[in-house]
Design a protein around this motif. Structure first.
Motif, PDB file in Angstrom:
ATOM      1  N   ASN A 180      -2.630  18.330   3.248  1.00 45.36           N
ATOM      2  CA  ASN A 180      -1.432  19.125   3.027  1.00 45.36           C
ATOM      3  C   ASN A 180      -0.868  19.564   4.382  1.00 45.36           C
ATOM      4  OD1 ASN A 180       0.524  21.027   2.414  1.00 45.36           O
ATOM      5  ND2 ASN A 180      -0.675  22.046   0.830  1.00 45.36           N
ATOM      6  N   LEU A 192      -5.107  11.058   1.754  1.00 42.23           N
ATOM      7  CA  LEU A 192      -3.804  10.930   1.113  1.00 42.23           C
ATOM      8  C   LEU A 192      -2.865  12.040   1.575  1.00 42.23           C
ATOM      9  CD1 LEU A 192      -5.174  10.405  -2.510  1.00 42.23           C
ATOM     10  CD2 LEU A 192      -4.439   8.600  -0.933  1.00 42.23           C
ATOM     11  N   TRP A 193      -1.681  11.653   1.991  1.00 42.27           N
ATOM     12  CA  TRP A 193      -0.673  12.642   2.372  1.00 42.27           C
ATOM     13  C   TRP A 193      -0.155  13.329   1.124  1.00 42.27           C
ATOM     14  CZ3 TRP A 193       0.365  14.026   7.276  1.00 42.27           C
ATOM     15  CH2 TRP A 193       1.476  14.849   7.502  1.00 42.27           C
ATOM     16  N   ARG A 194       0.098  14.619   1.213  1.00 45.02           N
ATOM     17  CA  ARG A 194       0.587  15.357   0.042  1.00 45.02           C
ATOM     18  C   ARG A 194       2.096  15.145  -0.110  1.00 45.02           C
ATOM     19  NH1 ARG A 194       2.437  20.440  -1.746  1.00 45.02           N
ATOM     20  NH2 ARG A 194       1.433  21.152  -3.665  1.00 45.02           N
ATOM     21  N   ARG A 227      -3.732   6.898  -4.268  1.00 45.60           N
ATOM     22  CA  ARG A 227      -4.866   7.201  -5.155  1.00 45.60           C
ATOM     23  C   ARG A 227      -5.006   6.141  -6.251  1.00 45.60           C
ATOM     24  NH1 ARG A 227      -3.207  11.640  -6.481  1.00 45.60           N
ATOM     25  NH2 ARG A 227      -4.380  13.011  -5.097  1.00 45.60           N
ATOM     26  N   CYS A 246     -11.323  10.262  -2.233  1.00 43.57           N
ATOM     27  CA  CYS A 246      -9.963  10.622  -1.808  1.00 43.57           C
ATOM     28  C   CYS A 246      -9.853  12.123  -1.540  1.00 43.57           C
ATOM     29  CB  CYS A 246      -8.949  10.246  -2.890  1.00 43.57           C
ATOM     30  SG  CYS A 246      -9.022   8.535  -3.448  1.00 43.57           S
ATOM     31  N   GLN A 254       0.973  10.289  -2.261  1.00 40.37           N
ATOM     32  CA  GLN A 254      -0.436  10.407  -2.628  1.00 40.37           C
ATOM     33  C   GLN A 254      -0.782   9.622  -3.886  1.00 40.37           C
ATOM     34  OE1 GLN A 254      -1.844  14.093  -4.485  1.00 40.37           O
ATOM     35  NE2 GLN A 254       0.170  14.997  -4.174  1.00 40.37           N
ATOM     36  N   HIS A 255       0.160   9.541  -4.828  1.00 45.75           N
ATOM     37  CA  HIS A 255      -0.152   8.911  -6.114  1.00 45.75           C
ATOM     38  C   HIS A 255      -0.342   7.401  -5.987  1.00 45.75           C
ATOM     39  CE1 HIS A 255       0.458  12.742  -7.892  1.00 45.75           C
ATOM     40  NE2 HIS A 255       1.770  12.761  -7.681  1.00 45.75           N
ATOM     41  N   HIS A 304       5.107  12.903  -2.861  1.00 45.75           N
ATOM     42  CA  HIS A 304       5.265  12.274  -4.170  1.00 45.75           C
ATOM     43  C   HIS A 304       6.730  11.918  -4.379  1.00 45.75           C
ATOM     44  CE1 HIS A 304       6.284  16.521  -4.940  1.00 45.75           C
ATOM     45  NE2 HIS A 304       7.147  16.012  -5.801  1.00 45.75           N
ATOM     46  N   VAL A 325      -6.750  15.062  -0.147  1.00 48.07           N
ATOM     47  CA  VAL A 325      -5.309  15.224   0.052  1.00 48.07           C
ATOM     48  C   VAL A 325      -5.060  16.107   1.260  1.00 48.07           C
ATOM     49  CG1 VAL A 325      -3.154  16.051  -0.951  1.00 48.07           C
ATOM     50  CG2 VAL A 325      -4.851  14.924  -2.405  1.00 48.07           C
TER      51      VAL A 325
END
Length: 396
Positions: free
Chosen positions: A231, A251-253, A213, A227, A209-210, A255, A229
């Protein structure tokens, strides 16, 4: 009869690492910070590695990711990030064995891009990637069903980070998407949004996700409100159909366990401790960390920035500690002060599963004619995954 008393046994840092414990509660799930690495391997292993590699000659090609231990990097024919190494492997068709000193998804990519007659080997099958494991094929298929029910699947193009499994790369290729690296994510997103009507096009960004983003907001001028997220552990990703329809970036959760631990407090603390320090971080870091940094870029960018830095400059680096320590040693004679961004020592625990004993075992086995720990991606998965990778290679 006396009652046995419990033994007061304190686990060692290495034991805690292997058990997957000692997580930092301030950081995101998955990071492990056990302190210093175990002592260097037996020096006799160095000679054994040299002898086995010499016996294999041109039959073997050893790849070493930047985050590997020094004792492993010493035997790498080339070093680099995950995609550079996969391309280097593909450029050596005469090498019978590709020994990938990295993690599982990297070896999969190498197998996809190399010839059928080449064998890709991972010295330790336990060397996985927590980020890649945060998106499974079943979860992503369920997500696509949610997007379909929301009536937007036809508007969505998947863009998957190189740090993903072969299954996720295959899903991406099959659904018209592309792969990206941390250095070409903006180009990949530009391409994805151009595949449909720019006013309604959306991207499903997997699995970090980061990076998604930071690229969308920092590099492409989108807002955080663009954006959402997803989950995978919540019904419908924890989102309403309206939220999905209004979003540009889904965004996929997921990292990176190492980069996800750096915080705004880390940046503020290092600036207070080292006046005039330059803060340079990887785009897998959290958005607030990237916003507070002076420079942001991929692993290769970080290396080149420090190569070009003037003597006497001071740098705090937000990336994996093996690389930071190696760079600090490399540039020490140029009076460049290079420190780890966070005060807590934190290696990538899965990368560090590849150690000299595992490498020696691998090389000696190959020299004896026995292939161990071969990584093979099934042909169907490999075909769609390669399609996604080829789309990335064709990016302008």
């Amino acid at each position: 009869m006396t009652t046995a008393q419990p033994l007061d046994v304190q686990p060692t840092p290495l034991a805690l690492l292997l058990l997957g414990r000692e997580a930092d509660p301030r950081s995101e799930r998955g990071v492990e910070c056990p302190g210093d690495l175990p002592a260097p391997s037996d020096p006799d292993l160095v000679e054994r590695a040299r002898a086995a590699k010499a016996k294999l000659g041109d039959k073997v090609f050893v790849l070493g990711h930047h985050y590997q231990r020094d004792e492993v990097i010493e035997f790498a024919d080339v070093t680099g990030d995950s995609f550079k190494l996969a391309r280097d492997a593909a450029a050596r068709p005469d090498a019978e064995y590709i020994v990938f000193c990295g993690v599982h998804f990297m070896a999969e990519s190498a197998d996809i891009l190399t010839g059928d007659d080449q064998q890709v080997v991972l010295p330790d099958l336990a060397a996985g990637c927590s980020m890649a494991d945060m998106a499974t094929a079943e979860q992503v298929a369920e997500c696509w069903d949610v997007l379909t029910e929301a009536g937007i699947a036809e508007q969505v193009v998947p863009v998957s980070y190189m740090n993903s499994s072969a299954d996720i790369k295959a899903f991406t290729g099959e659904h018209g998407g592309t792969i990206c690296t941390s250095s070409n994510a903006e180009r990949a997103l530009d391409w994805a949004f151009a595949q449909g009507d720019p006013a309604t096009s959306k991207v499903l960004f997997l699995p970090d996700q980061h990076l998604g983003r930071n690229t969308a907001v920092r590099d492409m001028g989108m807002s955080l409100e663009d954006c959402v997220v997803y989950n995978p552990h919540k019904p419908n990703g924890g989102l309403t159909a309206e939220q999905l329809r209004n979003a540009r970036m889904i965004l996929w959760r997921g990292h990176c366990s190492v980069h996800g631990r750096f915080s705004l407090e880390s940046v503020e603390d290092v600036r207070a401790r080292i006046p005039g320090v330059n803060v340079l971080v990887h785009p897998e870091c959290k958005h607030e960390v990237v916003e507070a940094a002076d420079y942001v870029g991929s692993t290769e960018y970080i290396i080149k920035a420090l190569e070009a830095a003037p003597a006497g400059s001071k740098w705090a680096i937000g990336t994996e500690l093996n690389l930071v320590r190696r760079l600090a040693n490399r540039f020490a004679d140029q009076d460049k002060e290079i420190v780890f961004l966070d005060k807590t020592v934190c290696f990538c625990s899965t990368m560090n599963r590849i150690d000299l004993p595992h490498l020696v075992w691998t090389l000696e086995s190959l020299a004896a004619g026995k292939t161990v720990n071969r990584i093979e991606v099934d042909p169907g998965t490999a075909a769609f995954a390669k399609l996604a990778l080829e789309r990335m290679l064709a990016l302008p």
